[in-house]
Design a protein around this motif. Structure first.
Motif, PDB file in Angstrom:
ATOM      1  N   GLU A 281      62.814 142.343  19.618  1.00 29.00           N
ATOM      2  CA  GLU A 281      61.620 142.952  18.505  1.00 29.00           C
ATOM      3  C   GLU A 281      60.563 141.969  18.790  1.00 29.00           C
ATOM      4  O   GLU A 281      59.639 142.200  18.396  1.00 29.00           O
ATOM      5  CB  GLU A 281      62.107 142.967  16.874  1.00 29.00           C
ATOM      6  CG  GLU A 281      61.977 142.356  16.455  1.00 29.00           C
ATOM      7  CD  GLU A 281      63.620 141.260  16.269  1.00 29.00           C
ATOM      8  OE1 GLU A 281      63.876 140.578  15.183  1.00 29.00           O
ATOM      9  OE2 GLU A 281      64.176 141.747  17.224  1.00 29.00           O
ATOM     10  N   LEU A 282      61.193 140.551  19.011  1.00 28.37           N
ATOM     11  CA  LEU A 282      59.564 139.501  18.767  1.00 28.37           C
ATOM     12  C   LEU A 282      58.401 140.189  20.022  1.00 28.37           C
ATOM     13  O   LEU A 282      59.190 140.192  21.091  1.00 28.37           O
ATOM     14  CB  LEU A 282      60.294 138.049  19.493  1.00 28.37           C
ATOM     15  CG  LEU A 282      61.282 138.141  18.206  1.00 28.37           C
ATOM     16  CD1 LEU A 282      61.605 136.158  18.555  1.00 28.37           C
ATOM     17  CD2 LEU A 282      60.385 137.766  16.662  1.00 28.37           C
ATOM     18  N   SER A 283      57.925 139.451  20.119  1.00 30.10           N
ATOM     19  CA  SER A 283      56.251 139.461  21.056  1.00 30.10           C
ATOM     20  C   SER A 283      56.277 138.921  22.038  1.00 30.10           C
ATOM     21  O   SER A 283      56.925 137.236  21.847  1.00 30.10           O
ATOM     22  CB  SER A 283      54.806 139.480  20.278  1.00 30.10           C
ATOM     23  OG  SER A 283      54.899 138.901  19.916  1.00 30.10           O
ATOM     24  N   TYR A 284      55.765 138.472  23.170  1.00 31.76           N
ATOM     25  CA  TYR A 284      55.697 137.788  24.064  1.00 31.76           C
ATOM     26  C   TYR A 284      55.004 136.838  23.464  1.00 31.76           C
ATOM     27  O   TYR A 284      55.230 135.306  23.408  1.00 31.76           O
ATOM     28  CB  TYR A 284      54.992 138.067  25.469  1.00 31.76           C
ATOM     29  CG  TYR A 284      55.910 138.814  26.330  1.00 31.76           C
ATOM     30  CD1 TYR A 284      57.591 139.838  26.392  1.00 31.76           C
ATOM     31  CD2 TYR A 284      55.528 139.150  27.894  1.00 31.76           C
ATOM     32  CE1 TYR A 284      57.535 140.304  27.392  1.00 31.76           C
ATOM     33  CE2 TYR A 284      56.412 140.108  28.287  1.00 31.76           C
ATOM     34  CZ  TYR A 284      57.749 140.345  27.949  1.00 31.76           C
ATOM     35  OH  TYR A 284      58.142 140.988  29.106  1.00 31.76           O
TER      36      TYR A 284
ATOM     37  N   VAL B 284      62.029 132.761  12.654  1.00 28.56           N
ATOM     38  CA  VAL B 284      63.402 131.698  12.204  1.00 28.56           C
ATOM     39  C   VAL B 284      64.601 133.224  12.120  1.00 28.56           C
ATOM     40  O   VAL B 284      65.542 132.009  12.709  1.00 28.56           O
ATOM     41  CB  VAL B 284      62.655 131.565  10.891  1.00 28.56           C
ATOM     42  CG1 VAL B 284      63.664 130.660  10.280  1.00 28.56           C
ATOM     43  CG2 VAL B 284      61.259 130.451  10.697  1.00 28.56           C
ATOM     44  N   TRP B 285      64.810 134.023  11.783  1.00 27.28           N
ATOM     45  CA  TRP B 285      65.532 134.653  12.160  1.00 27.28           C
ATOM     46  C   TRP B 285      66.626 134.986  13.338  1.00 27.28           C
ATOM     47  O   TRP B 285      67.518 134.864  12.874  1.00 27.28           O
ATOM     48  CB  TRP B 285      65.444 136.285  11.416  1.00 27.28           C
ATOM     49  CG  TRP B 285      65.687 136.161   9.762  1.00 27.28           C
ATOM     50  CD1 TRP B 285      64.422 136.579   9.350  1.00 27.28           C
ATOM     51  CD2 TRP B 285      66.375 136.718   9.349  1.00 27.28           C
ATOM     52  NE1 TRP B 285      65.145 136.580   7.491  1.00 27.28           N
ATOM     53  CE2 TRP B 285      66.489 136.716   7.819  1.00 27.28           C
ATOM     54  CE3 TRP B 285      68.083 136.787   9.732  1.00 27.28           C
ATOM     55  CZ2 TRP B 285      67.366 136.736   6.423  1.00 27.28           C
ATOM     56  CZ3 TRP B 285      68.910 136.501   8.501  1.00 27.28           C
ATOM     57  CH2 TRP B 285      68.510 136.345   6.930  1.00 27.28           C
ATOM     58  N   SER B 286      65.614 134.762  14.077  1.00 26.36           N
ATOM     59  CA  SER B 286      66.138 135.457  15.570  1.00 26.36           C
ATOM     60  C   SER B 286      66.813 134.503  16.396  1.00 26.36           C
ATOM     61  O   SER B 286      68.071 134.042  17.029  1.00 26.36           O
ATOM     62  CB  SER B 286      64.991 135.260  16.752  1.00 26.36           C
ATOM     63  OG  SER B 286      64.111 134.238  17.031  1.00 26.36           O
ATOM     64  N   VAL B 287      66.686 132.936  14.722  1.00 22.59           N
ATOM     65  CA  VAL B 287      67.258 131.259  16.125  1.00 22.59           C
ATOM     66  C   VAL B 287      69.402 132.246  15.469  1.00 22.59           C
ATOM     67  O   VAL B 287      69.889 131.978  16.194  1.00 22.59           O
ATOM     68  CB  VAL B 287      67.008 129.911  15.259  1.00 22.59           C
ATOM     69  CG1 VAL B 287      67.999 129.329  15.954  1.00 22.59           C
ATOM     70  CG2 VAL B 287      65.759 130.431  16.251  1.00 22.59           C
ATOM     71  N   PRO B 288      69.370 132.344  13.831  1.00 19.62           N
ATOM     72  CA  PRO B 288      70.913 131.776  13.616  1.00 19.62           C
ATOM     73  C   PRO B 288      71.570 133.606  14.434  1.00 19.62           C
ATOM     74  O   PRO B 288      72.675 133.280  13.957  1.00 19.62           O
ATOM     75  CB  PRO B 288      70.962 132.223  12.199  1.00 19.62           C
ATOM     76  CG  PRO B 288      69.074 132.342  11.523  1.00 19.62           C
ATOM     77  CD  PRO B 288      68.416 131.977  12.819  1.00 19.62           C
ATOM     78  N   ARG B 289      70.924 134.281  14.718  1.00 16.90           N
ATOM     79  CA  ARG B 289      70.771 135.523  14.829  1.00 16.90           C
ATOM     80  C   ARG B 289      71.595 134.953  15.955  1.00 16.90           C
ATOM     81  O   ARG B 289      72.501 136.374  17.172  1.00 16.90           O
ATOM     82  CB  ARG B 289      70.284 136.707  14.560  1.00 16.90           C
ATOM     83  CG  ARG B 289      69.810 137.770  13.388  1.00 16.90           C
ATOM     84  CD  ARG B 289      68.530 138.362  13.590  1.00 16.90           C
ATOM     85  NE  ARG B 289      69.239 139.335  14.741  1.00 16.90           N
ATOM     86  CZ  ARG B 289      68.327 140.109  15.266  1.00 16.90           C
ATOM     87  NH1 ARG B 289      66.751 140.563  14.095  1.00 16.90           N
ATOM     88  NH2 ARG B 289      68.451 140.626  15.846  1.00 16.90           N
ATOM     89  N   SER B 290      70.706 134.385  17.031  1.00 17.94           N
ATOM     90  CA  SER B 290      71.184 134.133  18.539  1.00 17.94           C
ATOM     91  C   SER B 290      72.682 133.241  18.406  1.00 17.94           C
ATOM     92  O   SER B 290      73.647 132.871  19.830  1.00 17.94           O
ATOM     93  CB  SER B 290      70.117 133.970  19.727  1.00 17.94           C
ATOM     94  OG  SER B 290      70.115 132.313  18.719  1.00 17.94           O
ATOM     95  N   PHE B 291      72.940 133.118  17.243  1.00 18.49           N
ATOM     96  CA  PHE B 291      74.472 131.868  17.001  1.00 18.49           C
ATOM     97  C   PHE B 291      75.383 132.735  16.868  1.00 18.49           C
ATOM     98  O   PHE B 291      76.692 132.322  16.523  1.00 18.49           O
ATOM     99  CB  PHE B 291      73.564 130.984  16.140  1.00 18.49           C
ATOM    100  CG  PHE B 291      73.934 129.603  17.011  1.00 18.49           C
ATOM    101  CD1 PHE B 291      74.443 128.423  17.303  1.00 18.49           C
ATOM    102  CD2 PHE B 291      71.748 129.649  17.328  1.00 18.49           C
ATOM    103  CE1 PHE B 291      73.421 127.554  18.029  1.00 18.49           C
ATOM    104  CE2 PHE B 291      71.325 128.071  17.815  1.00 18.49           C
ATOM    105  CZ  PHE B 291      72.232 128.004  18.094  1.00 18.49           C
TER     106      PHE B 291
ATOM    107  N   CYS C 170      68.549 133.690  25.068  1.00 12.43           N
ATOM    108  CA  CYS C 170      69.177 134.264  23.802  1.00 12.43           C
ATOM    109  C   CYS C 170      67.799 135.000  23.083  1.00 12.43           C
ATOM    110  O   CYS C 170      69.073 135.717  22.432  1.00 12.43           O
ATOM    111  CB  CYS C 170      70.001 132.942  23.317  1.00 12.43           C
ATOM    112  SG  CYS C 170      71.329 132.221  24.207  1.00 12.43           S
ATOM    113  N   ILE C 171      66.488 134.231  23.056  1.00 14.74           N
ATOM    114  CA  ILE C 171      66.255 135.252  22.468  1.00 14.74           C
ATOM    115  C   ILE C 171      65.701 136.736  22.743  1.00 14.74           C
ATOM    116  O   ILE C 171      65.827 137.615  21.494  1.00 14.74           O
ATOM    117  CB  ILE C 171      64.310 134.347  22.095  1.00 14.74           C
ATOM    118  CG1 ILE C 171      64.679 132.629  21.833  1.00 14.74           C
ATOM    119  CG2 ILE C 171      63.349 135.246  21.493  1.00 14.74           C
ATOM    120  CD1 ILE C 171      63.560 131.986  21.756  1.00 14.74           C
ATOM    121  N   ALA C 172      65.745 136.723  23.762  1.00 14.33           N
ATOM    122  CA  ALA C 172      65.430 138.091  24.566  1.00 14.33           C
ATOM    123  C   ALA C 172      66.390 138.955  23.965  1.00 14.33           C
ATOM    124  O   ALA C 172      66.207 140.054  23.606  1.00 14.33           O
ATOM    125  CB  ALA C 172      65.635 137.927  25.755  1.00 14.33           C
ATOM    126  N   ALA C 173      67.843 138.630  24.384  1.00 12.34           N
ATOM    127  CA  ALA C 173      69.017 138.829  23.529  1.00 12.34           C
ATOM    128  C   ALA C 173      69.235 139.720  22.138  1.00 12.34           C
ATOM    129  O   ALA C 173      69.750 140.381  22.369  1.00 12.34           O
ATOM    130  CB  ALA C 173      70.022 138.486  24.351  1.00 12.34           C
TER     131      ALA C 173
END
Length: 176
Positions: A140-143, A29-36, A133-136
């Protein structure tokens, strides 16, 4: 508890289940606003709003195994709403003393590089856009977490990422 169905049922039953649910999906969930590229405060608002939406809809989730996708979509909608709202505001933080500002040519080069990158990225299919976007923004997220968020097999995440990066490189080379 391994399956989302078990975790969701536990969350409906009480706080311990809810904590397990948040622990399982917090980084996603944190990864999404970070990607924005939202500020920490705005990202925290999106994060909390996403969990609030889930709490409000907890008894209506029909596909527990697609919960990661539901959370990503909800956080994405919240992030877009924040971006739109912030686009109408003028931040006083942007007004800096002239001595701390980069040289105009640095701003122009950086702006051009970012514009070309985003233009190339937006020509890729939605799956590639979301994956990159998630990868960038959340390396730290796992596959497994990335696969669940995007509704794909864990074994195909690496290969798909490689193909998406190659396509992005080709698009960038074509712009030159």
């Amino acid at each position: 508890m391994d399956s989302n169905t078990e975790v969701l049922l536990a969350a409906r039953a009480g706080a311990a289940g809810w904590e397990l649910l948040v622990e399982r999906y917090s980084r996603l969930v944190w990864s999404v606003p970070r990607s924005f590229r939202l500020s920490h405060a705005d990202a925290a608002d999106v994060y909390q709003c996403t969990w609030l939406c889930l709490a409000e809809h907890l008894t209506r989730v029909r596909q527990p195994e697609a919960l990661g996708t539901w959370l990503v979509r909800t956080a994405t909608r919240q992030s877009i709403a924040v971006v739109r709202a912030r686009g109408r505001e003028v931040s006083l933080d942007r007004w800096e003393p002239a001595s701390t500002l980069p040289a105009p040519e640095e701003v122009a080069v950086a702006g051009d590089r970012q514009r070309r990158l985003w233009t190339a990225l937006m020509t890729l299919n939605e799956r590639c856009q979301r994956l990159l976007c998630i990868a960038a923004h959340s390396p730290e997220l796992s596959y497994a977490q990335v696969a669940e968020a995007l509704g794909m097999k864990v074994t195909s995440v690496g290969q798909t990422r490689t193909r998406c990066l190659a396509a992005l490189r080709r698009k960038l080379e074509d712009q030159r």
